[in-house]
Every structure is written in structure tokens, then in C-alpha cells.
Design an enzyme around this catalytic site. Structure first.
Site, PDB file in Angstrom:
ATOM      1  CD  GLU A 226      -3.074  -1.096   1.800  1.00 30.65           C
ATOM      2  OE1 GLU A 226      -3.959  -1.632   1.140  1.00 30.65           O
ATOM      3  OE2 GLU A 226      -3.273  -0.405   2.805  1.00 30.65           O
ATOM      4  CB  CYS A 261      -1.776   7.091   1.195  1.00 28.70           C
ATOM      5  SG  CYS A 261      -3.244   6.469   2.010  1.00 28.70           S
TER       6      CYS A 261
HETATM    7  P1  NAD Z   1       8.688   4.891   4.171  1.00 26.66           P
HETATM    8  O1  NAD Z   1       8.676   4.066   2.942  1.00 26.66           O
HETATM    9  O2  NAD Z   1       9.768   5.875   4.349  1.00 26.66           O
HETATM   10  O3  NAD Z   1       8.717   3.960   5.472  1.00 26.66           O
HETATM   11  C1  NAD Z   1       7.709   3.008   5.748  1.00 26.66           C
HETATM   12  C2  NAD Z   1       8.246   1.939   6.655  1.00 26.66           C
HETATM   13  O4  NAD Z   1       9.274   1.219   5.970  1.00 26.66           O
HETATM   14  C3  NAD Z   1       8.884   2.464   7.939  1.00 26.66           C
HETATM   15  O5  NAD Z   1       8.504   1.633   9.000  1.00 26.66           O
HETATM   16  C4  NAD Z   1      10.369   2.363   7.649  1.00 26.66           C
HETATM   17  O6  NAD Z   1      11.165   2.220   8.811  1.00 26.66           O
HETATM   18  C5  NAD Z   1      10.433   1.113   6.786  1.00 26.66           C
HETATM   19  N1  NAD Z   1      11.598   1.011   5.884  1.00 26.66           N
HETATM   20  C6  NAD Z   1      12.343   2.004   5.365  1.00 26.66           C
HETATM   21  N2  NAD Z   1      13.293   1.491   4.552  1.00 26.66           N
HETATM   22  C7  NAD Z   1      13.117   0.147   4.531  1.00 26.66           C
HETATM   23  C8  NAD Z   1      13.757  -0.939   3.857  1.00 26.66           C
HETATM   24  N3  NAD Z   1      14.782  -0.736   3.006  1.00 26.66           N
HETATM   25  N4  NAD Z   1      13.295  -2.191   4.057  1.00 26.66           N
HETATM   26  C9  NAD Z   1      12.247  -2.424   4.885  1.00 26.66           C
HETATM   27  N5  NAD Z   1      11.606  -1.438   5.563  1.00 26.66           N
HETATM   28  C10 NAD Z   1      12.035  -0.168   5.383  1.00 26.66           C
HETATM   29  O7  NAD Z   1       7.254   5.591   4.217  1.00 26.66           O
HETATM   30  P2  NAD Z   1       6.693   6.597   5.315  1.00 26.66           P
HETATM   31  O8  NAD Z   1       7.389   7.897   5.179  1.00 26.66           O
HETATM   32  O9  NAD Z   1       6.666   5.951   6.644  1.00 26.66           O
HETATM   33  O10 NAD Z   1       5.176   6.740   4.872  1.00 26.66           O
HETATM   34  C11 NAD Z   1       4.754   7.667   3.928  1.00 26.66           C
HETATM   35  C12 NAD Z   1       4.407   6.977   2.632  1.00 26.66           C
HETATM   36  O11 NAD Z   1       3.452   5.948   2.887  1.00 26.66           O
HETATM   37  C13 NAD Z   1       3.756   7.893   1.652  1.00 26.66           C
HETATM   38  O12 NAD Z   1       4.248   7.634   0.361  1.00 26.66           O
HETATM   39  C14 NAD Z   1       2.279   7.530   1.746  1.00 26.66           C
HETATM   40  O13 NAD Z   1       1.531   7.861   0.611  1.00 26.66           O
HETATM   41  C15 NAD Z   1       2.368   6.065   1.981  1.00 26.66           C
HETATM   42  N6  NAD Z   1       1.140   5.554   2.584  1.00 26.66           N
HETATM   43  C16 NAD Z   1       0.328   4.743   1.839  1.00 26.66           C
HETATM   44  C17 NAD Z   1      -0.877   4.280   2.370  1.00 26.66           C
HETATM   45  C18 NAD Z   1      -1.806   3.407   1.573  1.00 26.66           C
HETATM   46  O14 NAD Z   1      -2.714   2.846   2.154  1.00 26.66           O
HETATM   47  N7  NAD Z   1      -1.655   3.290   0.274  1.00 26.66           N
HETATM   48  C19 NAD Z   1      -1.222   4.631   3.677  1.00 26.66           C
HETATM   49  C20 NAD Z   1      -0.371   5.445   4.409  1.00 26.66           C
HETATM   50  C21 NAD Z   1       0.815   5.894   3.846  1.00 26.66           C
END
Ligand code: NAD
Length: 454
Positions: A226, A261
Site C-alpha cells: 500500500e 496517502c
Molecule cells: P517509508 O517508505 O519511508 O517507510 C515506511 C516503513 O518502511 C517504515 O517503517 C520504515 O522504517 C520502513 N523502511 C524504510 N526502509 C526500509 C527498507 N529498506 N526495508 C524495509 N523497511 C524499510 O514511508 P513513510 O514515510 O513511513 O510513509 C509515507 C508513505 O506511505 C507515503 O508515500 C504515503 O503515501 C504512503 N502511505 C500509503 C498508504 C496506503 O494505504 N496506500 C497509507 C499510508 C501511507
């Protein structure tokens, strides 16, 4: 790991990050506990989730304060999130029996055909910070209902909230070994990918989602992503109350400081109503109170991540360099805290970064269009495909447009909205697989087909 309040920039807590060793121990505990959890009657798991909902609602003031302190959303919006997440969790609990119970598909004297929804086992949920309750319950609630054990990795910007979620799940009756929290930054998320989970469920950015998918692909287990969005709305020339439409879309673009999102990230307005719409939109944005997230009546507060201030600044600079005009805001605010002025930009084109890359902040571009066909072409001119909205008095016109837009959700006269009863899914860079609805309950199961001949 230091937890920093993004409004005051003070360290509010220091917690222990997980190591590869501690993650492995937690994983083993989950593996040992999973089958006993799946063996208890479904109704018991439903009762536990209902108790969890009761507990988070009963303690919502304390939980909202923690959420606001670590990720900076206005306190009232934290309260709203907890209530909304509770309602979604309840919907999932109330529909679990209908969608997770064995199904007899055909029955005759000789042959019975049935589907059994077996749990996957131990699933991994790597989560985002912008709506930790809302995006969290989409995953761990149905996963637990379906009989799985869960490793939940909250974002490093919502770790205290993640730990509270675990406390209340356990207080509600989830055995401690069935729900484990992994604490840390991206490296901890990355380390989780090397453990033999039976499914990976990720909420976060496209960039991280891509890394996760490529890392786990060879494991041959389910992976649901997501991801982000660049969600458009189109305002057609037949809207009646332009002021109300502008106010509704402004809320869809700026609620949670635009860090959703499904925030509205691009607005296309048909010529006949363009001037009136822009004027009403600007008036609405100028009416909001900006300030500390704990202050009464504040609608716009800080961004959770400092680095996003630079992303927004460069989007404004790129747009202005390519001919756009800033009508409101346009820069970060002086002083403590990750404040960026609510920003409205017009005379934009789809080749500006502002209209292509996810902004994830209080900033929006508004563009004039002539015909529905132009709006459809521009709405589809993106790598993302999470949601899209059309404002019009004419439902047929709106649905005809939405049918041609490649997105997981379509909105008529609304936006920035999620329903527990409907599948939540992205297309393209917004990800794949669904959560919520009956699809989102069964996505945590392995349907097994039984052909039973007498
Ligand atoms: P992010 O991708 O920076 O981080 C998300 C999670 O992934 C965190 O827990 C982080 O620690 C972890 N992470 C980071 N690098 C990683 C790696 N290499 N391997 C495994 N895990 C890793 O995203 P964010 O800043 O936390 O969230 C914002 C983003 O999420 C936005 O793009 C938003 O649109 C999206 N989002 C989507 C939905 C949906 O339902 N489609 C809902 C909420 C947020």
C-alpha cells in the site's frame, strides 16, 4: 533511538531499537504461538478485537496525546484517527464470521465442495507513520482475526504509538507471543525481510515498497504493498455550490497537513468555474489556524519529517521556475518545528514536479482545463493510481469519467475517504493487493479447496 517531537524539536523519549538477534527471538516466539492462536474459536478472536476497540476508545485522550507528540498532527485529528480506526476494526470484527468461516460451495449426495480459509502463519507488517492507527488496523486486525501471529513494525516516527497498540491488544486478550513489535528505522525493516515470514504487508512509500517487493519476491509468499499517491480531483463546470466544493477539496488536500496517502494532490477545474473556485479555495486556506498541534482550533501544524521541508521547497521552486504563481504561502516558517506554510499554486502544468511527485505536505497545484477529455488525460498522466475524484451534479457524467481513470478508488462529490466495507488498493506505483472489505479479511488466508466424495 530518540523520539523527537516535531513541533518542539525536543527529545520526548529514548527507546531500545531491535537488533537482528532480538528480531530472531521475537520471530521464534511468534512461530511457536501461531498455531494455538489459530486453533481458538474465531468468536474468541472477534471478542478480543472488540475489546481492543473499546480500550483504545476509552483511552483515546492519552493515546491521542502520544500520537500528536511524536508525529505532530493536530490533537483533534489524532482523536478523530483513533475513533475512525476503532470503527474500521469493529467492521472487520463484525464481518469476520461471514468471510472467514468455511464455505460449502456445492453439496450433493455424492460430493461436497468447500473452501477453508486457513491462516498464513506468521506475517510481517512494516508500517507508515502518517496514520499509524488507521493503516495499522487495516493489517493487524484482519491478520489476527484470520488466526495469524503478527510482527508489527511501526514507523520510527510512530514507535510510541506502536508500543501502545501492542499494550492494548495484549490487555484485550491477544497473547503476547502472538503480537510482537519491531522497533527501529529502515535498517530494522530491512532485517525483517530476511526472516521466513509467511507474508509481507507493507504500507509506505513507493521507493521502499519497490525494495521490499524485489527482496521478498523469491520467497514465494504473499506480498501486499500500500504505497503513495498523486491523487487528482476534477471539478466539472456544472457544480452548483462552488464555495462548498472548494472547501471540501481544500480539506481533502490539507487534512493531516496533507500527509495522507489519499490526500488530494492535484486539482483540475473546468474553465467556467475556475476563477470562482480558486478564489473560494484561497479564502478557505487563509481561514485556517496554523500553530502548535496541541493548541485548540489549529488545523495546520508541523510536518512529521524535517527532510520533507526541503522536498516542498524544491517543488515550489521548480513550479515557479516553470511559470507557476504562488497565491498563498510557498515557504517554510521560521523558528522551531517543521512548519511549512499552507501553499496554493496556480498556472501549473503536469510537467512540474509539484504535479508529478507525491508532495505529502500542505501544498497543492490547481490547473484550468477545458473539457472532460482533457481532465481524464491529465488525471491518468501519472505513475500512481490510488484514488481519483470528480465533482459534478451529474452522477452519470462523473461515473463515466471515473471509469476511464486508472485508480483503485473513485469518488463522486467526495475525496480523501476510506471505507472499511470497500477494498483499499492501489495501482501502478501506488502498489497492489487490497486491504479492508471481505477482500482485506481473506488476504491474510490461504483458501484451501476440499473436494469430498462419499
Ligand atoms: P517509508 O517508505 O519511508 O517507510 C515506511 C516503513 O518502511 C517504515 O517503517 C520504515 O522504517 C520502513 N523502511 C524504510 N526502509 C526500509 C527498507 N529498506 N526495508 C524495509 N523497511 C524499510 O514511508 P513513510 O514515510 O513511513 O510513509 C509515507 C508513505 O506511505 C507515503 O508515500 C504515503 O503515501 C504512503 N502511505 C500509503 C498508504 C496506503 O494505504 N496506500 C497509507 C499510508 C501511507
Amino acid at each position: 533511538m530518540h523520539i523527537i517531537n516535531p513541533a518542539t524539536e525536543e527529545i520526548i523519549a529514548t527507546i531500545q531499537e531491535d537488533s537482528m538477534d532480538s528480531l530472531a527471538i521475537k520471530f521464534t516466539r511468534l512461530q511457536h504461538a501461531a498455531s494455538a492462536w489459530s486453533a481458538i474459536p474465531l468468536q474468541n478472536r472477534i471478542d478480543i478485537i472488540e475489546k481492543f476497540v473499546f480500550l483504545i476508545k476509552e483511552n483515546s485522550e492519552e493515546l491521542a496525546a502520544i500520537l500528536t507528540s511524536e508525529m505532530g498532527k493536530p490533537l483533534q485529528q489524532s482523536r478523530n484517527e483513533i475513533n475512525g480506526a476503532g470503527a474500521k476494526a469493529s467492521w472487520l470484527a463484525q464481518h469476520a464470521t461471514q468471510y472467514l468461516t468455511d464455505e460449502i460451495m456445492s453439496l450433493s449426495d455424492q460430493l461436497t465442495e468447500k473452501i477453508v480459509y486457513e491462516p498464513l502463519g506468521v506475517i510481517c507488517n512494516i508500517s507508515a507513520w502518517n496514520y499509524p492507527y488507521n493503516v495499522g488496523v487495516n493489517i493487524f486486525v484482519p491478520a489476527l482475526l484470520a488466526g495469524n501471529a503478527v510482527m508489527y513494525k511501526p514507523s520510527e516516527y510512530a514507535s510510541l504509538t506502536g508500543l501502545q497498540i501492542a499494550n492494548y491488544l495484549i490487555e484485550a486478550g491477544v497473547p503476547e507471543d502472538v503480537f510482537q513489535v519491531a522497533i527501529g528505522e529502515g535498517d530494522v525493516g530491512k532485517a525483517l525481510l530476511d526472516l521466513p515470514f509467511n507474508g509481507f504487508y507493507f504500507t509506505g512509500s513507493y521507493q521502499t515498497g519497490q525494495k521490499i517487493y524485489s527482496h521478498v519476491a523469491t520467497k514465494m509468499v504473499p506480498c501486499v504493498l500500500e504505497l503513495g499517491g498523486k491523487d487528482p480531483v476534477y471539478v466539472a463546470d456544472d457544480v452548483v455550490d462552488v464555495v462548498a466544493v472548494a472547501a471540501g477539496i481544500a480539506d481533502g488536500a490539507f487534512y493531516n497537513n496533507g500527509q495522507s496517502c489519499c490526500s488530494v494532490e492535484r486539482i483540475y477545474v473546468q474553465s467556467a468555474v475556475y476563477e470562482e473556485f480558486v478564489q473560494a479555495f484561497v479564502e478557505e486556506v487563509n481561514s485556517w489556524k496554523v500553530g502548535l498541534p496541541t493548541e485548540d482550533g489549529v488545523y495546520i501544524s508541523v510536518l512529521s519529517r524535517k527532510a520533507q521541508l526541503d522536498v516542498l521547497t524544491s517543488q515550489v521552486e521548480d513550479a515557479v521556475a516553470k511559470g507557476a504563481r504562488v497565491l498563498v504561502g510557498g515557504k517554510r516558517m521560521e523558528g522551531k518545528g517543521n512548519y511549512f506554510e499552507p501553499t496554493v499554486i496556480v498556472d501549473v502544468t503536469n510537467d512540474m514536479v509539484l504535479m508529478r511527485e507525491e508532495s505529502f505536505g500542505p501544498i497543492i497545484g490547481i490547473m484550468r482545463v477545458e473539457h472532460d477529455a482533457d481532465a481524464i488525460r491529465l488525471m491518468n498522466d501519472t505513475n500512481y493510481g490510488l484514488t481519483a475524484g470528480v465533482y459534478s451534479v451529474d452522477q452519470n457524467r462523473a461515473e463515466a469519467i471515473l471509469a476511464k481513470v486508472d485508480s483503485g478508488s473513485g469518488y463522486w462529490n467526495c475525496c480523501d475517504r476510506v471505507s472499511a466495507a470497500l477494498p483499499w488498493s492501489g495501482r501502478g506505483h501506488s502498489g497492489f493487493g487490497s486491504t479492508l472489505s471481505h477482500v482485506g479479511l481473506r488476504v491474510f488466508t490461504k483458501p484451501k479447496a476440499y473436494h469430498l466424495r462419499k
